[in-house]
Scaffold this motif. Structure first.
Motif, PDB file in Angstrom:
ATOM      1  N   ARG A 116       4.294   5.714   2.737  1.00  0.00           N
ATOM      2  CA  ARG A 116       3.758   4.408   2.350  1.00  0.00           C
ATOM      3  C   ARG A 116       2.691   4.623   1.285  1.00  0.00           C
ATOM      4  NH1 ARG A 116       2.357  -0.784   5.990  1.00  0.00           N
ATOM      5  NH2 ARG A 116       1.017  -1.883   4.532  1.00  0.00           N
ATOM      6  N   ASP A 164      12.168  -1.819  -0.160  1.00  0.00           N
ATOM      7  CA  ASP A 164      11.395  -3.046  -0.347  1.00  0.00           C
ATOM      8  C   ASP A 164      10.061  -2.910   0.362  1.00  0.00           C
ATOM      9  OD1 ASP A 164      13.401  -4.256  -1.805  1.00  0.00           O
ATOM     10  OD2 ASP A 164      14.362  -5.130  -0.030  1.00  0.00           O
ATOM     11  N   PRO A 166       6.820  -3.520   2.743  1.00  0.00           N
ATOM     12  CA  PRO A 166       6.783  -4.021   4.122  1.00  0.00           C
ATOM     13  C   PRO A 166       6.324  -5.466   4.201  1.00  0.00           C
ATOM     14  CG  PRO A 166       4.905  -2.601   3.698  1.00  0.00           C
ATOM     15  CD  PRO A 166       5.807  -2.481   2.495  1.00  0.00           C
ATOM     16  N   ALA A 167       6.810  -6.156   5.208  1.00  0.00           N
ATOM     17  CA  ALA A 167       6.455  -7.571   5.368  1.00  0.00           C
ATOM     18  C   ALA A 167       5.002  -7.743   5.783  1.00  0.00           C
ATOM     19  CB  ALA A 167       7.376  -8.217   6.399  1.00  0.00           C
ATOM     20  N   ASP A 168       4.385  -6.701   6.356  1.00  0.00           N
ATOM     21  CA  ASP A 168       3.016  -6.829   6.861  1.00  0.00           C
ATOM     22  C   ASP A 168       1.961  -6.388   5.854  1.00  0.00           C
ATOM     23  OD1 ASP A 168       3.632  -4.161   6.869  1.00  0.00           O
ATOM     24  OD2 ASP A 168       2.715  -3.738   8.818  1.00  0.00           O
ATOM     25  N   ARG A 169       2.344  -6.212   4.588  1.00  0.00           N
ATOM     26  CA  ARG A 169       1.349  -5.770   3.612  1.00  0.00           C
ATOM     27  C   ARG A 169       0.290  -6.849   3.437  1.00  0.00           C
ATOM     28  NH1 ARG A 169       3.913  -6.212  -2.467  1.00  0.00           N
ATOM     29  NH2 ARG A 169       4.820  -8.285  -2.262  1.00  0.00           N
ATOM     30  N   ASP A 172      -2.133  -9.815  -1.649  1.00  0.00           N
ATOM     31  CA  ASP A 172      -1.388  -9.538  -2.877  1.00  0.00           C
ATOM     32  C   ASP A 172      -1.505  -8.072  -3.299  1.00  0.00           C
ATOM     33  OD1 ASP A 172      -4.037  -9.557  -3.468  1.00  0.00           O
ATOM     34  OD2 ASP A 172      -3.889 -10.870  -5.214  1.00  0.00           O
TER      35      ASP A 172
END
Length: 259
Positions: A116, A164, A166-169, A172
């Motif tokens: 990550r 793609d 992560p959804a939890d980033r 912005d």
């Protein structure tokens, strides 16, 4: 003598645990759980524990393996529960099988890693990955005991992808995720070596250290490009129920045995 193979994790803050620290914690867990360990011969006997290809300090892992030898037979699942309850959260024993085949270490030929990269734009990461994959060789340097060592990081990488974000980033802030399959070669190629290669071929330089986790470790299947479960052969070699018992269960009338 019975041999049990265990899979364990290094999660959260415990990823900073060194291999020596884990060894001490695991041996304490063996004593607390009163595991009937077999010991080596000699002036200073040690419990017979074999560790296989431990992850570097500072990286998380879902797939670390070891093998222990017992003087008395124990149920692997019950043993797993006892040891897991005696270890701190983050060092979790998640699987246990009786060793019925040889060569566990020989089945650890590749690892699946996830990196990550906080602060890195996903499109920038994809461009760097494309450049790395297109290169025939990517030379990197690493400090060794005998000085600086130069080696090719590209040849060991069987697969490298930019996923793609992560959804939890948070908010912005950019974040890139890399997934890679690395063969276990000599000299060993580690995730930070691949990052050095990405910097060399595409000037990719994350502003903060990458969060690295080993997701899997096992035998690399060249045909499918996947890493298989190294404990699967032991499960497959486990004895099945006696044919007469299996036949009795298969022909039992519906509801038989219920109160």
């Amino acid at each position: 003598m019975q041999r049990i193979r265990l899979r364990y994790t290094k999660r959260g803050r415990l990823r900073f645990t060194s291999h020596r620290d884990f060894q001490r914690a695991f041996e304490r867990a063996l004593r607390r759980s009163e595991v009937p360990m077999a010991y080596s011969a000699g002036f200073t006997p040690h419990p017979k524990v074999s560790y296989a290809n431990a992850a570097p300090t500072g990286t998380g892992s879902e797939a670390e393996f070891l093998e222990i030898a017992l003087t008395e037979a124990r149920d692997p699942d019950l043993l797993r529960e006892l040891l897991d309850s005696s270890l701190p959260d983050g060092l979790d024993i998640i699987d246990a099988v009786e060793a019925r085949t040889s060569g566990l270490a020989e089945r650890l030929t590749a690892s699946v890693w996830e990196m990550r990269l906080d602060g890195v734009d996903p499109d920038e990461a994809r461009r760097a990955v494309d450049a790395f994959n297109a290169a025939e060789a990517v030379e990197v340097q690493r400090k060794a005991k005998n000085g600086i060592r130069t080696f090719d990081a590209r040849a060991a990488v069987a697969d490298l992808q930019a996923l793609d974000p992560p959804a939890d980033r948070p908010g912005d802030k950019p974040c890139a995720i890399l997934r890679l399959v690395v063969r276990h070669v000599t000299p060993a190629v580690r995730p930070d070596d691949v990052l050095s290669g990405l910097r060399a071929v595409a000037d990719l330089a994350p502003p903060v250290p990458a969060a690295v986790t080993r997701l899997a470790q096992g035998l690399f299947d060249e045909e499918s490009g996947t890493v298989t479960d190294p404990l699967a052969p032991d499960r497959e070699a486990a004895p099945t129920a006696h044919p007469a018992v299996a036949a009795a269960v298969a022909t039992a009338p519906e509801g038989a045995g219920s109160a």
